[in-house]
Design a protein around this motif. Structure first.
Motif, PDB file in Angstrom:
ATOM      1  N   GLN A 104      -7.524  -8.270   3.997  1.00  0.00           N
ATOM      2  CA  GLN A 104      -6.748  -7.034   4.196  1.00  0.00           C
ATOM      3  C   GLN A 104      -7.266  -6.282   5.420  1.00  0.00           C
ATOM      4  O   GLN A 104      -6.484  -5.771   6.222  1.00  0.00           O
ATOM      5  CB  GLN A 104      -6.878  -6.168   2.940  1.00  0.00           C
ATOM      6  CG  GLN A 104      -6.022  -4.939   2.930  1.00  0.00           C
ATOM      7  CD  GLN A 104      -4.553  -5.260   2.848  1.00  0.00           C
ATOM      8  OE1 GLN A 104      -4.086  -5.787   1.860  1.00  0.00           O
ATOM      9  NE2 GLN A 104      -3.809  -4.955   3.902  1.00  0.00           N
ATOM     10  N   SER A 105      -8.597  -6.235   5.590  1.00  0.00           N
ATOM     11  CA  SER A 105      -9.168  -5.534   6.760  1.00  0.00           C
ATOM     12  C   SER A 105      -8.772  -6.224   8.069  1.00  0.00           C
ATOM     13  O   SER A 105      -8.605  -5.566   9.095  1.00  0.00           O
ATOM     14  CB  SER A 105     -10.690  -5.428   6.645  1.00  0.00           C
ATOM     15  OG  SER A 105     -11.266  -6.701   6.487  1.00  0.00           O
ATOM     16  N   PHE A 108      -5.459  -4.955   9.399  1.00  0.00           N
ATOM     17  CA  PHE A 108      -5.541  -3.684  10.128  1.00  0.00           C
ATOM     18  C   PHE A 108      -6.065  -3.942  11.543  1.00  0.00           C
ATOM     19  O   PHE A 108      -5.566  -3.388  12.512  1.00  0.00           O
ATOM     20  CB  PHE A 108      -6.465  -2.698   9.404  1.00  0.00           C
ATOM     21  CG  PHE A 108      -6.052  -2.410   7.977  1.00  0.00           C
ATOM     22  CD1 PHE A 108      -4.715  -2.220   7.632  1.00  0.00           C
ATOM     23  CD2 PHE A 108      -7.011  -2.320   6.959  1.00  0.00           C
ATOM     24  CE1 PHE A 108      -4.334  -1.950   6.318  1.00  0.00           C
ATOM     25  CE2 PHE A 108      -6.636  -2.057   5.642  1.00  0.00           C
ATOM     26  CZ  PHE A 108      -5.303  -1.882   5.326  1.00  0.00           C
ATOM     27  N   LEU A 116       0.421  -9.859  -0.003  1.00  0.00           N
ATOM     28  CA  LEU A 116      -0.394 -10.555  -1.002  1.00  0.00           C
ATOM     29  C   LEU A 116       0.453 -11.671  -1.608  1.00  0.00           C
ATOM     30  O   LEU A 116       1.452 -11.395  -2.285  1.00  0.00           O
ATOM     31  CB  LEU A 116      -0.795  -9.534  -2.077  1.00  0.00           C
ATOM     32  CG  LEU A 116      -1.905  -9.902  -3.041  1.00  0.00           C
ATOM     33  CD1 LEU A 116      -3.236 -10.029  -2.313  1.00  0.00           C
ATOM     34  CD2 LEU A 116      -2.017  -8.851  -4.129  1.00  0.00           C
ATOM     35  N   VAL A 145      -2.378 -12.364   2.764  1.00  0.00           N
ATOM     36  CA  VAL A 145      -3.650 -12.192   2.068  1.00  0.00           C
ATOM     37  C   VAL A 145      -3.493 -13.021   0.796  1.00  0.00           C
ATOM     38  O   VAL A 145      -2.483 -12.893   0.091  1.00  0.00           O
ATOM     39  CB  VAL A 145      -3.919 -10.710   1.721  1.00  0.00           C
ATOM     40  CG1 VAL A 145      -5.151 -10.582   0.832  1.00  0.00           C
ATOM     41  CG2 VAL A 145      -4.083  -9.881   2.987  1.00  0.00           C
ATOM     42  N   ALA A 146      -4.461 -13.895   0.530  1.00  0.00           N
ATOM     43  CA  ALA A 146      -4.323 -14.804  -0.627  1.00  0.00           C
ATOM     44  C   ALA A 146      -4.405 -14.026  -1.935  1.00  0.00           C
ATOM     45  O   ALA A 146      -5.304 -13.204  -2.134  1.00  0.00           O
ATOM     46  CB  ALA A 146      -5.408 -15.862  -0.584  1.00  0.00           C
ATOM     47  N   LYS A 147      -3.458 -14.301  -2.814  1.00  0.00           N
ATOM     48  CA  LYS A 147      -3.468 -13.684  -4.140  1.00  0.00           C
ATOM     49  C   LYS A 147      -4.482 -14.448  -4.991  1.00  0.00           C
ATOM     50  O   LYS A 147      -4.467 -15.678  -5.030  1.00  0.00           O
ATOM     51  CB  LYS A 147      -2.059 -13.820  -4.740  1.00  0.00           C
ATOM     52  CG  LYS A 147      -1.826 -13.013  -5.960  1.00  0.00           C
ATOM     53  CD  LYS A 147      -0.336 -12.964  -6.281  1.00  0.00           C
ATOM     54  CE  LYS A 147      -0.067 -11.922  -7.333  1.00  0.00           C
ATOM     55  NZ  LYS A 147       1.365 -11.623  -7.442  1.00  0.00           N
ATOM     56  N   ASP A 198     -11.212 -13.734  -2.333  1.00  0.00           N
ATOM     57  CA  ASP A 198     -11.623 -13.677  -0.933  1.00  0.00           C
ATOM     58  C   ASP A 198     -12.917 -12.866  -0.792  1.00  0.00           C
ATOM     59  O   ASP A 198     -13.435 -12.309  -1.766  1.00  0.00           O
ATOM     60  CB  ASP A 198     -10.488 -13.214  -0.015  1.00  0.00           C
ATOM     61  CG  ASP A 198     -10.128 -11.740  -0.150  1.00  0.00           C
ATOM     62  OD1 ASP A 198     -10.935 -10.954  -0.673  1.00  0.00           O
ATOM     63  OD2 ASP A 198      -9.017 -11.367   0.296  1.00  0.00           O
ATOM     64  N   GLU A 200     -13.616 -10.032   0.530  1.00  0.00           N
ATOM     65  CA  GLU A 200     -13.564  -8.597   0.217  1.00  0.00           C
ATOM     66  C   GLU A 200     -13.629  -8.373  -1.293  1.00  0.00           C
ATOM     67  O   GLU A 200     -14.301  -7.451  -1.765  1.00  0.00           O
ATOM     68  CB  GLU A 200     -12.309  -7.947   0.810  1.00  0.00           C
ATOM     69  CG  GLU A 200     -12.408  -7.870   2.332  1.00  0.00           C
ATOM     70  CD  GLU A 200     -11.399  -6.936   2.951  1.00  0.00           C
ATOM     71  OE1 GLU A 200     -11.788  -6.046   3.703  1.00  0.00           O
ATOM     72  OE2 GLU A 200     -10.188  -7.120   2.684  1.00  0.00           O
ATOM     73  N   GLU A 201     -12.923  -9.227  -2.042  1.00  0.00           N
ATOM     74  CA  GLU A 201     -12.985  -9.127  -3.505  1.00  0.00           C
ATOM     75  C   GLU A 201     -14.402  -9.428  -3.990  1.00  0.00           C
ATOM     76  O   GLU A 201     -14.929  -8.747  -4.878  1.00  0.00           O
ATOM     77  CB  GLU A 201     -11.962 -10.074  -4.135  1.00  0.00           C
ATOM     78  CG  GLU A 201     -10.535  -9.617  -3.865  1.00  0.00           C
ATOM     79  CD  GLU A 201      -9.477 -10.652  -4.212  1.00  0.00           C
ATOM     80  OE1 GLU A 201      -8.405 -10.243  -4.685  1.00  0.00           O
ATOM     81  OE2 GLU A 201      -9.687 -11.862  -3.991  1.00  0.00           O
ATOM     82  N   ALA A 204     -16.792  -6.459  -2.977  1.00  0.00           N
ATOM     83  CA  ALA A 204     -16.489  -5.226  -3.715  1.00  0.00           C
ATOM     84  C   ALA A 204     -17.039  -5.271  -5.127  1.00  0.00           C
ATOM     85  O   ALA A 204     -17.404  -4.233  -5.685  1.00  0.00           O
ATOM     86  CB  ALA A 204     -14.982  -5.000  -3.762  1.00  0.00           C
TER      87      ALA A 204
END
Lengths: 220, 220
Positions: A104-105, A108, A116, A145-147, A198, A200-201, A204
């Protein structure tokens, strides 16, 4: 006596309501290995030809957990209207349609749309330009973005009590833990059991490659 | 009659066990605005002097949601043994000790340690070198990944039924939703109600700046 029966009925009703939508995590639930994906690219042979020269064959670097899939030696630069990302790994083998899976980043940073989506569900997805050693390829559709999803065999789905296409919630323990809902079950032949998220997941929720996650049967 | 009473006792026991550790989300729960932080730097006056010249004063760019806090015009480069990150925003005013808040992915890129910490809890945290227009500053301690938290007034804590320092779980709705546990309540005077997470947490769970989150009273 009637009062007791009325009370019992009410209690049972309350119990049923309480259990509905509640997470039922059994300690005996089988654990699932986690696969953490960074941004990567799957290419069509047509785009391989454009980027690396006609008839070029990708070079296998190492096998991935899903049978037949591998990381390649080759990388590409992804360009969008707002920025570029260099050295993005290509995964093989060649596919019918080029698919660029970003964070996601990254969307941007590049200034592009990246809905997604599950792998292969590319209609109306984002657009970027890929730069290779022998040319560039404008990808009009294929940036996503991969779900998050869980690969498993149909017989494993039976074991977990889930169905192909079903969305479940997974629980993550640890200091930065929590839960991820809408994790899609992909139960087909020739799969390796693995929950794909991914970076980021993973970051986080403090998920590291050696961790295992547990399915909560109910999606939140 | 005795049987009924026994049954009732068992049912009540079951209800209590079921409710324990269960999420109780009331639709009437007050919603909390979300503040999403990217990597940023708080500087001590001593480090401001080193990086920008003796007696330099930071320039306010815009106020932040927490009273007295503001983003500055100035940015710095963060350097670690494995990489650099340019144009990292400074937040003012000056603090007693320099604190560099990065993303988990930044810690890999820089090649530095960055433990998960609340603001100000810096003993044994990571180390980087900051590069400014007038010099560099080696920060031997102060590099962290910010631990998610919720700022609120003490009277708001009473309203939410939480205590300063307590860890709660927050629920996030939406296609990429889920829950984040270990979100620390920071209930002190002169606070603006806001749940602070970083961009990786926001992206992983599909959280956007205009979203509001709900506290689940029980931590998972």
């Amino acid at each position: 006596m009637d009062n007791y029966e009325e009370l019992l009925a009410k209690l049972l009703e309350k119990l049923a309501a309480t259990n509905q939508g509640q997470t039922t995590i059994s300690s005996s639930n089988p654990k699932i290995p986690v696969g953490i994906s960074n941004r990567h690219i799957h290419l069509s042979q047509k785009d391989i030809d454009k980027l690396f020269g006609y008839g070029y064959q990708l070079t296998k670097l190492k096998d991935l957990s899903q049978p037949g899939q591998y990381a390649c030696k080759e990388t590409l630069m992804i360009c969008g209207p707002k920025g570029v990302i260099e050295k993005v790994r290509i995964l093989g083998p060649a596919r019918k349609q080029t698919q660029v899976e970003i964070l996601q980043s990254d969307s941007f940073k590049l200034g592009v749309k990246a809905p997604l989506r599950l792998s292969g569900d590319l209609v109306g997805s984002g657009s970027v330009t890929l730069i290779g050693p022998k040319g560039s390829a404008e990808i009009s559709e294929g940036v996503v973005v991969a779900k998050r999803h869980i690969h498993m065999l149909p017989e494993e789905a039976v074991l977990f009590g889930v169905r192909d296409g079903e969305a479940v919630t997974v629980e993550i323990l640890g200091e930065r833990g929590g839960s991820l809902s809408n994790v899609v079950i992909r139960a087909v032949e020739n799969s390796g059991l693995e929950c794909h998220i991914d970076t980021e997941e993973a970051n986080a929720l403090g998920i590291t490659p050696n961790m295992e996650i547990v399915i909560k049967k109910n999606n939140i």
